[in-house]
Design a protein around this motif. Structure first.
Motif, PDB file in Angstrom:
ATOM      1  N   ASN A 183       0.719  -0.799  -0.050  1.00 62.80           N
ATOM      2  CA  ASN A 183      -0.010   0.359   0.193  1.00 62.80           C
ATOM      3  C   ASN A 183       1.012   1.125  -0.107  1.00 62.80           C
ATOM      4  O   ASN A 183       0.494   2.304   0.050  1.00 62.80           O
TER       5      ASN A 183
ATOM      6  N   ASN B  64      -5.844   4.242   4.335  1.00 63.31           N
ATOM      7  CA  ASN B  64      -6.523   3.028   4.446  1.00 63.31           C
ATOM      8  C   ASN B  64      -5.888   2.265   2.751  1.00 63.31           C
ATOM      9  O   ASN B  64      -7.486   2.110   2.246  1.00 63.31           O
TER      10      ASN B  64
ATOM     11  N   GLU C  15      -5.205  -0.257   0.301  1.00 58.17           N
ATOM     12  CA  GLU C  15      -5.305  -1.982   0.804  1.00 58.17           C
ATOM     13  C   GLU C  15      -3.994  -2.390   0.331  1.00 58.17           C
ATOM     14  O   GLU C  15      -2.947  -3.293   1.025  1.00 58.17           O
TER      15      GLU C  15
ATOM     16  N   LYS D  20      -8.846  -0.123  -2.507  1.00 53.33           N
ATOM     17  CA  LYS D  20      -9.758   0.174  -0.864  1.00 53.33           C
ATOM     18  C   LYS D  20     -11.192   0.507  -1.532  1.00 53.33           C
ATOM     19  O   LYS D  20     -11.748   0.443  -2.090  1.00 53.33           O
TER      20      LYS D  20
END
Length: 281
Positions: A178, A183, A185, A209
């Motif tokens: 990431n 936030n 993934e 995400k």
């Protein structure tokens, strides 16, 4: 004034576009090995009795269907800027093993599985575009896409440019971390490239995400020996020189004049990431 490398690049594209009818080889990204599995990218891909567009249709296959490449046929079909061989394949459907021919352009260029999701990368179509500064130059632009599948259901898809046919010699599709973006993934990276000098390669980063795909600005790299080059890259938070919750775009360009003197240009831009979207600082 647009730099020399850009003008040369556009002229190269125009030249190769004019030679399309003489080209009889397939794009390298559609060269699939025999006895290896591949996946269907184009939904409702037709399975035919023989390697011809007017051959009897035996079946149709959905996106993410796995097939086994039995053999590559010598017949090549061109649709837009996509040129691919036909392939004889076998597959499992409705508890039955079947065989037939499909066009290679309907297969994934690359696919990955992570955290219960299937990520697919493929080419979708060709569009004609005018250059913004040189409208007399028409570029045959290929469009690619990345799809994310969960339990054989398409949950999101993003499209992006991939250059002319000359940039389709090979391609890669990878999953990265990431990059310490809040936030996010994971990060996907799709790349296509040509083999000759003066042919651009394109890097497309995509953030994943909350079951959504977010395409970042596309990166382009091109060069011709030591005459000129143009490079673009991102510096993510986990890279040396990175900053939290942002990614930095860096461009460097060099061209030599008629006296063999180097002229360089550098550009840096910062994109802020708020956990859901990005914007230019």
């Amino acid at each position: 004034m647009k730099s020399l490398f850009t003008v040369l690049f556009l002229l190269i594209i125009q030249f190769f576009s004019a030679q399309d009818e003489e080209i009889s080889y397939a794009n390298g990204i559609f060269n699939f090995e025999e006895n290896k599995t591949q996946k269907i990218f184009t939904d409702w891909t037709r399975v035919r009795q023989s390697p011809k567009v007017d051959a009897q249709i035996l079946d149709s296959l959905s996106t993410n269907q796995q097939v086994l490449i039995i053999k590559q046929d010598e017949t090549i079909l061109k649709l837009g800027e996509r040129r691919a061989n036909w392939y004889k394949v076998s597959y499992q459907k409705d508890d039955k093993t079947s065989e037939g021919y499909i066009w290679g352009g309907n297969l994934c260029v690359g696919y990955r599985n992570k955290n219960g999701y299937d990520f697919l990368f493929g080419l979708t179509k060709t569009v004609n575009k005018k250059d913004k500064q040189y409208p007399e130059i028409i570029i045959n632009q290929n469009i690619a896409a990345v799809k994310v599948i969960e339990e054989n259901t398409l949950i999101d898809e993003v499209s992006f440019d991939t250059g002319s046919a000359e940039s389709l010699s090979y391609g890669t599709f990878t999953i990265e971390s990431n990059h310490k973006l809040n936030n996010v993934e994971l990060t996907l990276k799709a790349m296509v490239s040509g083999e000759a000098c003066g042919i651009a390669s394109y890097d497309q980063y995509i953030l994943f995400k909350n079951k959504k795909l977010i395409a970042l600005p596309q990166l382009m790299n091109v060069g011709d020996a030591d005459v000129y080059y143009h490079t673009e890259e991102f510096i993510f938070p986990n890279d040396k020189g990175g900053i939290p919750n942002a990614f930095i775009f860096k461009m460097e360009e060099m061209e030599k004049d008629d006296k063999d003197r180097e002229k360089k240009k550098r550009v840096s831009k910062t994109y802020l990431w708020d956990g859901n979207s990005y914007k230019l600082k």
